[in-house]
Design an enzyme around this catalytic site. Structure first.
Site, PDB file in Angstrom:
ATOM      1  N   CYS A 191       7.240  -5.398  15.449  1.00  0.00           N
ATOM      2  CA  CYS A 191       6.837  -4.432  16.478  1.00  0.00           C
ATOM      3  C   CYS A 191       5.418  -4.756  16.941  1.00  0.00           C
ATOM      4  O   CYS A 191       4.535  -5.031  16.130  1.00  0.00           O
ATOM      5  CB  CYS A 191       6.894  -3.007  15.916  1.00  0.00           C
ATOM      6  SG  CYS A 191       8.549  -2.526  15.402  1.00  0.00           S
ATOM      7  N   CYS A 228       3.340   8.508   1.320  1.00  0.00           N
ATOM      8  CA  CYS A 228       3.933   7.558   2.257  1.00  0.00           C
ATOM      9  C   CYS A 228       4.146   6.252   1.505  1.00  0.00           C
ATOM     10  O   CYS A 228       3.179   5.619   1.073  1.00  0.00           O
ATOM     11  CB  CYS A 228       2.972   7.387   3.438  1.00  0.00           C
ATOM     12  SG  CYS A 228       3.556   6.222   4.669  1.00  0.00           S
ATOM     13  N   GLU A 267       0.829  -1.202   0.000  1.00  0.00           N
ATOM     14  CA  GLU A 267       0.000   0.000   0.000  1.00  0.00           C
ATOM     15  C   GLU A 267       0.870   1.262   0.000  1.00  0.00           C
ATOM     16  O   GLU A 267       1.957   1.273   0.559  1.00  0.00           O
ATOM     17  CB  GLU A 267      -0.914   0.009   1.232  1.00  0.00           C
ATOM     18  CG  GLU A 267      -1.996  -1.061   1.138  1.00  0.00           C
ATOM     19  CD  GLU A 267      -2.827  -1.228   2.397  1.00  0.00           C
ATOM     20  OE1 GLU A 267      -3.987  -1.621   2.268  1.00  0.00           O
ATOM     21  OE2 GLU A 267      -2.324  -0.988   3.504  1.00  0.00           O
ATOM     22  N   CYS A 310      -0.719   5.656  10.453  1.00  0.00           N
ATOM     23  CA  CYS A 310       0.512   4.979  10.885  1.00  0.00           C
ATOM     24  C   CYS A 310       0.206   3.647  11.541  1.00  0.00           C
ATOM     25  O   CYS A 310      -0.617   3.571  12.447  1.00  0.00           O
ATOM     26  CB  CYS A 310       1.251   5.807  11.931  1.00  0.00           C
ATOM     27  SG  CYS A 310       1.683   7.433  11.387  1.00  0.00           S
ATOM     28  N   CYS A 345       2.174  -2.726  15.620  1.00  0.00           N
ATOM     29  CA  CYS A 345       2.008  -2.416  14.191  1.00  0.00           C
ATOM     30  C   CYS A 345       1.287  -3.531  13.456  1.00  0.00           C
ATOM     31  O   CYS A 345       1.622  -4.705  13.595  1.00  0.00           O
ATOM     32  CB  CYS A 345       3.381  -2.179  13.560  1.00  0.00           C
ATOM     33  SG  CYS A 345       3.302  -1.772  11.818  1.00  0.00           S
ATOM     34  N   CYS A 402       6.896  -7.129   6.902  1.00  0.00           N
ATOM     35  CA  CYS A 402       7.991  -6.554   7.681  1.00  0.00           C
ATOM     36  C   CYS A 402       8.477  -7.602   8.674  1.00  0.00           C
ATOM     37  O   CYS A 402       7.681  -8.383   9.195  1.00  0.00           O
ATOM     38  CB  CYS A 402       7.498  -5.323   8.436  1.00  0.00           C
ATOM     39  SG  CYS A 402       8.831  -4.405   9.245  1.00  0.00           S
TER      40      CYS A 402
HETATM   41  N1  SAH Z   1       9.829   0.407   9.830  1.00  0.00           N
HETATM   42  C1  SAH Z   1       9.943   1.828   9.820  1.00  0.00           C
HETATM   43  C2  SAH Z   1       8.934   2.448   8.880  1.00  0.00           C
HETATM   44  C3  SAH Z   1       7.497   2.303   9.314  1.00  0.00           C
HETATM   45  S1  SAH Z   1       6.998   3.863   9.794  1.00  0.00           S
HETATM   46  C4  SAH Z   1       9.881   2.371  11.224  1.00  0.00           C
HETATM   47  O1  SAH Z   1       9.708   1.578  12.138  1.00  0.00           O
HETATM   48  O2  SAH Z   1      10.086   3.553  11.429  1.00  0.00           O
HETATM   49  C5  SAH Z   1       5.630   3.576  10.666  1.00  0.00           C
HETATM   50  C6  SAH Z   1       5.550   4.512  11.865  1.00  0.00           C
HETATM   51  O3  SAH Z   1       4.275   4.286  12.443  1.00  0.00           O
HETATM   52  C7  SAH Z   1       6.586   4.172  12.929  1.00  0.00           C
HETATM   53  O4  SAH Z   1       7.065   5.355  13.533  1.00  0.00           O
HETATM   54  C8  SAH Z   1       5.793   3.372  13.957  1.00  0.00           C
HETATM   55  O5  SAH Z   1       6.343   3.509  15.244  1.00  0.00           O
HETATM   56  C9  SAH Z   1       4.421   3.993  13.799  1.00  0.00           C
HETATM   57  N2  SAH Z   1       3.344   3.069  14.140  1.00  0.00           N
HETATM   58  C10 SAH Z   1       3.266   1.749  13.934  1.00  0.00           C
HETATM   59  N3  SAH Z   1       2.113   1.253  14.397  1.00  0.00           N
HETATM   60  C11 SAH Z   1       1.411   2.288  14.884  1.00  0.00           C
HETATM   61  C12 SAH Z   1       0.127   2.437  15.474  1.00  0.00           C
HETATM   62  N4  SAH Z   1      -0.686   1.398  15.618  1.00  0.00           N
HETATM   63  N5  SAH Z   1      -0.252   3.671  15.853  1.00  0.00           N
HETATM   64  C13 SAH Z   1       0.542   4.733  15.659  1.00  0.00           C
HETATM   65  N6  SAH Z   1       1.752   4.664  15.087  1.00  0.00           N
HETATM   66  C14 SAH Z   1       2.179   3.456  14.712  1.00  0.00           C
END
Ligand code: SAH
Length: 346
Positions: free
Chosen positions: A114, A103, A90, A337, A117, A110
């Site tokens: 985390c 974005c 996406e 995000c 996510c 991935c």
């Molecule tokens: N892998 C990279 C790029 C992904 S960016 C990274 O980790 O930075 C995605 C961003 O969204 C990251 O800053 C992550 O911390 C944030 N993120 C992931 N899941 C989220 C959620 N459920 N709510 C808010 N932010 C989230």
């Protein structure tokens, strides 16, 4: 057949040179691809017929296949692309006051796992190729051009879609070359391109040395125990080392590193966390993006209240950190995000 979007201008020059064609033609071809958005070599009328045929015999110009497109109430648009092997990714196109931000995704799925996510839930499938990264940008410019909007209004790119960009380092750096290529290419300014990472330390350092784009680091906690429980990568690359790498990150004098900090209720949102964050970031030229946790049905985490979020922010501001809360756009279409999942999860 090779996809021409896999080539930087320099690589295309070498390819042409090998075929006995003058390498400067690469610049002309790039203009057709990225500025005039040509779909065939036949359109490239300032190249000889023979050259056009030679190119068409060996190279393909392709767009991504749009499987689905959703528009949020706030006008954010999410594109679901089907790749050639049937996998999905996406991209999210975010309208701002006077420009657009795209974005982009860097991987199918991935591997970082985390806990907050949604992308992580589908596991890691594969890295994106250079052309798959570049086509997200080129096609988004094409899309807004079709709506009679100046394509250059898409001026900002964030590598904050699906995947860990620094785990696909080689293709990332080549893609950045194409994205940054000046008058011939996509022409994004370094200030307007950001790469976000979960914290792969050696690649952070390398990125600083090899590119001039902005770095964003997903910090999300102020102690190793909490960070490791949220982001397993922290066991390999713990906080102290991560922050040291940020401190020595090569960047222009006035630049700052963005630290993303998701606020999760009862996990990392106390006043003590805010004080600690100030202390940790003091030695680093930094700005903080607080991201209120975007809830989704695969997670038990919750978002703190508005008051808790603004109190946390105030502590940072009162102590002279540059900080803001990021309003995640497109949450009604799962475009915010951490909500991107493409078709990873059944
Ligand atoms: N892998 C990279 C790029 C992904 S960016 C990274 O980790 O930075 C995605 C961003 O969204 C990251 O800053 C992550 O911390 C944030 N993120 C992931 N899941 C989220 C959620 N459920 N709510 C808010 N932010 C989230």
């Amino acid at each position: 057949m090779e996809n021409i979007l896999d080539f930087t201008r320099e690589d295309l020059g070498t390819w042409l040179d090998d075929k006995g064609i003058r390498p400067f033609r690469a610049g002309q071809i790039f203009k057709w691809l990225y500025i005039k958005q040509a779909d065939t070599f036949d359109q490239m009328t300032d190249l000889s017929k023979d050259l056009r045929k030679e190119l068409a015999d060996h190279l393909l110009i392709k767009r991504l296949i749009v499987d689905d497109r959703q528009i949020s109430k706030d006008k954010t648009e999410k594109f679901l692309y089907r790749l050639e092997d049937g996998q999905h990714i996406e991209s999210v196109l975010i309208p701002e006051k006077d420009h657009f931000t795209l974005c982009v995704s860097s991987q199918v799925g991935c591997a970082q796992n985390c806990k907050f996510c949604l992308t992580a839930q589908g596991g890691f499938i594969r890295n994106l190729t250079i052309s798959e990264i570049i086509a997200q940008v080129r096609d988004a410019r094409f899309y807004i051009r079709q709506k009679d909007i100046d394509p250059l209004k898409l001026s900002n790119i964030v590598f904050m879609g699906m995947g860990e960009p620094l785990a696909n380092y080689k293709n990332l750096v080549k893609s950045l070359k194409i994205i940054r290529d000046s008058d011939y290419g996509l022409k994004f300014s370094a200030k307007r391109v950001s790469v976000s990472t979960s914290g792969i330390i050696p690649k952070i350092t390398q990125l600083g040395l090899e590119t001039d784009v902005n770095l964003a680091v997903s910090l999300n906690a102020t102690d190793d125990k909490t960070r490791s429980s949220l982001m397993p990568i922290n066991k390999k690359y713990p906080l102290k080392q991560l922050l040291e790498a940020c401190q020595t990150f090569t960047m222009k004098p006035r630049n700052k590193i963005t630290f993303e900090y998701i606020l999760i209720k009862g996990v990392n949102d106390t006043k003590q966390d805010a004080f600690k964050l100030v202390k940790l970031l003091k030695p680093i030229k930094s700005k903080v993006n607080l991201i209120p946790f975007n809830e989704h049905d695969k997670s038990i985490f919750k978002c703190p209240s508005k008051k808790e979020i603004s109190d946390f922010l105030q502590i940072l501001l009162d102590r002279n950190l540059t900080a803001m809360t990021r309003k995640s756009k497109g949450d009604d279409i799962l475009a915010a995000c951490g909500q991107l999942k493409a078709k990873l999860i059944p």
